[in-house]
Write an enzyme that holds these catalytic residues in place. Structure first.
Site, PDB file in Angstrom:
ATOM      1  N   LYS A   1     -14.832  63.917 -17.221  1.00 33.23           N
ATOM      2  CA  LYS A   1     -15.364  62.752 -16.628  1.00 33.23           C
ATOM      3  C   LYS A   1     -15.610  63.145 -14.991  1.00 33.23           C
ATOM      4  O   LYS A   1     -14.315  62.670 -14.423  1.00 33.23           O
ATOM      5  CB  LYS A   1     -14.789  61.559 -17.058  1.00 33.23           C
ATOM      6  CG  LYS A   1     -15.368  60.295 -16.502  1.00 33.23           C
ATOM      7  CD  LYS A   1     -14.745  58.971 -16.060  1.00 33.23           C
ATOM      8  CE  LYS A   1     -13.964  59.163 -15.032  1.00 33.23           C
ATOM      9  NZ  LYS A   1     -14.585  59.204 -13.865  1.00 33.23           N
TER      10      LYS A   1
ATOM     11  N   VAL B   1     -14.210  52.596 -19.212  1.00 35.19           N
ATOM     12  CA  VAL B   1     -14.836  53.600 -20.080  1.00 35.19           C
ATOM     13  C   VAL B   1     -14.022  54.779 -20.027  1.00 35.19           C
ATOM     14  O   VAL B   1     -13.433  55.654 -21.002  1.00 35.19           O
ATOM     15  CB  VAL B   1     -16.270  53.966 -19.753  1.00 35.19           C
ATOM     16  CG1 VAL B   1     -16.757  55.132 -20.367  1.00 35.19           C
ATOM     17  CG2 VAL B   1     -17.012  52.807 -20.338  1.00 35.19           C
TER      18      VAL B   1
ATOM     19  N   GLU C   1      -2.417  66.405 -10.476  1.00 31.51           N
ATOM     20  CA  GLU C   1      -2.667  66.939  -9.365  1.00 31.51           C
ATOM     21  C   GLU C   1      -2.842  65.546  -8.408  1.00 31.51           C
ATOM     22  O   GLU C   1      -3.946  65.119  -8.285  1.00 31.51           O
ATOM     23  CB  GLU C   1      -3.446  68.110  -9.201  1.00 31.51           C
ATOM     24  CG  GLU C   1      -3.224  68.793  -8.017  1.00 31.51           C
ATOM     25  CD  GLU C   1      -4.079  68.138  -6.989  1.00 31.51           C
ATOM     26  OE1 GLU C   1      -3.384  67.651  -5.800  1.00 31.51           O
ATOM     27  OE2 GLU C   1      -5.264  68.609  -6.437  1.00 31.51           O
TER      28      GLU C   1
ATOM     29  N   CYS D   1      -6.073  66.546  -0.428  1.00 37.85           N
ATOM     30  CA  CYS D   1      -4.652  65.950  -0.716  1.00 37.85           C
ATOM     31  C   CYS D   1      -3.785  67.103  -0.363  1.00 37.85           C
ATOM     32  O   CYS D   1      -2.581  66.574  -0.293  1.00 37.85           O
ATOM     33  CB  CYS D   1      -4.626  65.857  -2.460  1.00 37.85           C
ATOM     34  SG  CYS D   1      -5.034  67.223  -3.277  1.00 37.85           S
TER      35      CYS D   1
ATOM     36  N   GLU E   1      -0.271  58.351   2.348  1.00 35.45           N
ATOM     37  CA  GLU E   1      -1.465  59.167   2.390  1.00 35.45           C
ATOM     38  C   GLU E   1      -2.739  58.130   2.810  1.00 35.45           C
ATOM     39  O   GLU E   1      -3.132  57.326   2.473  1.00 35.45           O
ATOM     40  CB  GLU E   1      -1.984  59.703   0.922  1.00 35.45           C
ATOM     41  CG  GLU E   1      -3.045  60.800   0.866  1.00 35.45           C
ATOM     42  CD  GLU E   1      -3.222  61.384  -0.313  1.00 35.45           C
ATOM     43  OE1 GLU E   1      -3.389  62.558  -0.322  1.00 35.45           O
ATOM     44  OE2 GLU E   1      -3.206  60.633  -1.451  1.00 35.45           O
TER      45      GLU E   1
END
Length: 484
Positions: free
Chosen positions: A181, A217, A256, A290, A387
């Site tokens: 997805k 979903v 992750e 990231c 972050e």
């Protein structure tokens, strides 16, 4: 690809969503509509999971290593042939600079896909333990690695094509079947894969690609009893939710997640080169990575010198239109991210010294924010600990090596980092002490499929790439039998 070519892949067929529903995909650099994608519904998710379950249970994909090798090579070749067609789509929907699409966005990931069939040619899925007297009898024992089963792979929008291929490569090499997805903001990075996979010999149902604008979903994938493992790249907040959802059926989870990585510039290094490298890397792709080290640690006594170097670098940093090959930074991916970054910049103005940037760009359209530098940032300030996921760099002072390591490790995250030193052995000593999954010394790159990637602490669980990335999708079975 024309707009109508963007379809989902379920059970080996390129399909529309239930009821023909589609949603709009916008270019973050222009805010213009670039097309529509199938808007998958709950019944589409159910069909995709059922197809993956059937393919795992009823085909030989999970046991036929040679089939997996040949199909992965076939997929790689198919993607090579359409790389130039995919490239502008990636830039249009994600805002990734076209210049980055070659090493990191499209071509690099396609070539990295070849790591998995190469690994399969040598990896031992069974190994024998020594014959041994156990509880009065002599036993032979086999340790066997077997695929985990049906994997739900959920990917983000920042490096969408690369992350789609990374997750597919490891899971498929292991013998798993997959429901992928993609992020709602970058559906075309999934639909272009669907179109290529449909032309390969990958058995129907082994790969299913579900696009949707509805997070509910997507949530089905994390709770469904026929899904054996969830692999996710994204925010730590969403990672926690996935762990909670997976707990009900004790699913395997690979995560992750976020980062707030630090580059440590030691006192024995050429400051001009090292600070420039660190700041450049932190702002690449508008800071939407990231693993980017957005905390740059420099000796207190050299702070003013570091500020001047960083300010000069950002003054000439190529940013703006992502289709311009001179630019390393385009827009943020959407309005929500744009506003989030501007909010953090306002916070930073009250916590540290704003050196350069600090506001939205003077473009008529698009989610552009100027490359921004704060200096004299306190290690415990919000902009140093949270972050931001934007082009915001924090210069933080330290006293000595011990202090630098302490500041770098004093974080909820532990994804990546960097060390710059005139003495490689000294830098390696610092690197060994950092509680992070990867560390780059003096600009050397670890970003390669042979190198395991993942985080400590709240940066995640498990590893992608490397042998560890294959074994993340494998169960371990031991069986024994009487020695002859």
């Amino acid at each position: 690809m024309t707009n109508g070519d963007h379809k989902m892949l379920i059970g080996g067929e390129l399909v529309e969503a239930a009821g023909g529903r589609r949603y709009e995909n916008f270019n973050p650099a222009t805010e213009e509509l670039i097309g529509t994608a199938p808007d998958g519904q709950a019944e589409d998710a159910e069909r995709a999971i059922a197809a993956a379950r059937k393919a795992f249970d009823e085909t030989d994909w999970s046991t036929n290593v040679e089939l997996r090798r040949s199909c992965l090579l076939q997929l790689q070749q198919g993607l090579r042939e359409v790389a130039d067609e995919i490239r502008p789509l990636l830039t249009a929907e994600s805002g990734m600079p076209l210049a980055l699409s070659y090493p990191m966005g499209i071509d690099g990931p396609i070539e990295s896909l070849g790591f998995w069939p190469e690994l399969l040619s040598t990896y031992e899925f069974e190994r024998a333990l020594p014959t041994k007297q156990i509880m009065g009898g002599t036993s032979e024992r086999i340790v066997r690695k077997e695929p985990a089963g049906v994997v739900a792979a959920i990917t983000p929008w920042n490096f969408p094509f690369q992350l789609n291929l990374t997750k597919l490569g490891g899971a498929l090499a292991a013998g798993c079947t997959v429901v992928l997805k993609p992020a709602p903001d970058t559906p075309f990075s999934g639909t272009v894969l669907a179109a290529v996979i449909a032309k390969t010999d990958i058995p129907a149902g082994v790969v299913n690609i579900l696009t949707t604008s509805d997070n509910k979903v997507a949530e089905i994938l994390t709770t469904h009893p026929d899904v054996d493992q969830v692999t996710f790249t994204g925010s730590t907040t969403t990672g926690r939710l996935i762990m909670r959802n997976a707990a009900e059926t004790i699913k395997r989870v690979s995560l992750e997640l976020g980062g707030k990585s630090a580059s440590i510039v030691l006192d024995d290094v050429d400051l001009a080169s090292s600070v420039a490298q660190a700041v450049f890397a932190a702002c690449m792709h508008a800071g939407q990575g990231c693993a980017l080290a957005t905390r740059v640690l420099v000796p207190h006594r050299r702070m003013d010198e570091a500020v001047a170097i960083a300010e000069g670098l950002l003054g000439g940093f190529g940013w703006g239109d992502p289709m311009d090959m001179a630019n390393m930074m385009g827009p943020l991916v959407n309005r929500a991210q744009y506003e989030r970054v501007l909010d953090y910049i306002e916070v930073g103005k009250g916590e540290a010294r704003l050196v350069v940037g600090g506001r939205s760009a003077t473009h008529d359209k698009g989610y552009f924010v100027q490359p921004t530098l704060f200096s004299h940032v306190a290690p415990d300030s919000r902009i140093a600990r949270e972050e931001i996921f934007g082009p915001v760099v924090c210069l933080i002072g330290y006293e000595d090596d011990e202090d630098a390591v302490r500041i770098a490790n004093d974080s909820d995250f532990g994804l990546s980092g960097a060390v710059f030193s005139g003495d490689v052995e000294r830098a390696k000593g610092i690197a060994r002490r950092l509680r992070t999954g990867t560390v780059a010394v003096n600009g050397a790159q670890w970003f390669d499929p042979e190198s395991p990637f993942g985080g400590y602490k709240q940066s995640g669980l498990g590893r992608e790439w490397g042998v560890e990335g294959l074994e993340d999708f494998l169960e371990t079975k031991t069986f024994s039998f009487p020695a002859v």
